[in-house]
Design an enzyme around this catalytic site. Structure first.
Site, PDB file in Angstrom:
ATOM      1  N   ARG A  38     -34.725   1.817  45.585  1.00 26.51           N
ATOM      2  CA  ARG A  38     -36.095   1.292  45.695  1.00 26.51           C
ATOM      3  C   ARG A  38     -36.106  -0.147  46.208  1.00 26.51           C
ATOM      4  O   ARG A  38     -37.039  -0.555  46.903  1.00 26.51           O
ATOM      5  CB  ARG A  38     -36.807   1.389  44.331  1.00 26.51           C
ATOM      6  N   ILE A  64     -46.311  -0.703  46.977  1.00 22.02           N
ATOM      7  CA  ILE A  64     -45.407   0.413  46.682  1.00 22.02           C
ATOM      8  C   ILE A  64     -45.767   0.822  45.251  1.00 22.02           C
ATOM      9  O   ILE A  64     -45.944  -0.037  44.376  1.00 22.02           O
ATOM     10  CB  ILE A  64     -43.922  -0.008  46.808  1.00 22.02           C
ATOM     11  N   SER A  65     -45.941   2.119  45.016  1.00 21.97           N
ATOM     12  CA  SER A  65     -46.428   2.574  43.709  1.00 21.97           C
ATOM     13  C   SER A  65     -45.372   2.373  42.620  1.00 21.97           C
ATOM     14  O   SER A  65     -44.172   2.312  42.890  1.00 21.97           O
ATOM     15  CB  SER A  65     -46.799   4.056  43.781  1.00 21.97           C
ATOM     16  N   GLN A  66     -45.872   2.323  41.372  1.00 24.97           N
ATOM     17  CA  GLN A  66     -45.011   2.246  40.184  1.00 24.97           C
ATOM     18  C   GLN A  66     -44.059   3.454  40.184  1.00 24.97           C
ATOM     19  O   GLN A  66     -44.500   4.576  40.451  1.00 24.97           O
ATOM     20  CB  GLN A  66     -45.952   2.292  38.977  1.00 24.97           C
TER      21      GLN A  66
END
Ligand code: SAM
Length: 216
Positions: A38, A64-66
């Site tokens: 990530r 950017i999503s959790q």
């Protein structure tokens, strides 16, 4: 400790505490989340925070999503290894990368050219060769590549875009946040064999808006 080993360790910890401890234990999802770095998908200055339990800015007012939300959405899609999946809202490319480790083909659409180009660079560097990225309005789907077994919408929509439901195979699944600009209901839409759509509520989420002809 070298940087990559340090990030491997942080990623293992993230998967353990944020994903497995919250009930997502499906081995192929866990393995994908363990595999995909990530930190490569966030701006350099934010890399030390890449494995924390929240979304992060990626430029152009986007995020950017959790990690947990990515895992939860992918879990709800119930994708299998032979599936062809469409994602709307490539952003950093992270969710597409995680999906690409689980399924046969990933098609992903981003409306912002700079983000699409940067996602393409990271994905190429990692050698994930089953992802196709295009720039455009994802609310119109990807007609030439349709139908899809699954569609993941990574931005908040006012309603479920009809064009996207039409691009699902009978038996296909879509996961999409639906609501206003402040909060949305994460919904799973299943297309029955007779074409009827069954909607199930998953949880409350907060995504950036889906902007386009069948969005905001
Ligand atoms: N999945 C991404 C990731 O892993 O980094 C996060 C996506 S971010 C929360 C939402 C993205 O949707 C933004 O990059 C935004 O530009 C994009 N977006 C919004 N409306 C769109 C549309 N109609 N078509 C394609 N992309 C769209």
């Amino acid at each position: 400790m070298n940087n990559n080993l340090h990030y491997d360790e942080k990623r293992r910890e993230m998967v353990e505490t944020q994903i497995i401890n919250r009930g997502i234990t499906q081995p192929d999802i866990i393995n994908s989340m363990l595999e995909v770095p990530r930190h490569d998908f966030v701006p350099k200055e934010l890399q030390p925070f890449a494995y924390e339990d929240n979304p992060l800015p990626i430029g152009d007012n986007q995020t950017i999503s959790q990690p947990y939300i990515v895992a939860l959405m992918i879990h709800a899609l119930a994708a299998t290894s032979s599936d062809k999946v469409l994602e709307i809202g490539t952003g950093s490319g992270y969710a597409a990368a995680v999906l690409s480790r689980l399924v046969n083909e990933v098609y992903t659409i981003e409306r912002l050219d700079t983000l699409a180009r940067s996602a393409q660079r990271v994905i190429k560097k990692l050698g994930y060769d089953n992802i196709k990225i295009k720039v455009g309005d994802g609310t119109k789907g990807w007609p030439e590549a349709s139908p899809f077994d699954c569609i993941l919408v990574s931005a908040g929509a006012p309603v479920v875009p009809e064009t996207l439901s039409n691009q699902l195979v009978p038996g296909g699944r879509m996961v999409i946040p639906v609501g206003d600009n402040f909060s949305q209901d994460l919904m799973k839409i299943e297309k029955r064999l007779d074409g009827h759509l069954i909607c199930t509520y998953i949880t409350a989420v907060r995504f950036v808006p889906l902007i386009g002809e069948e969005g905001w």
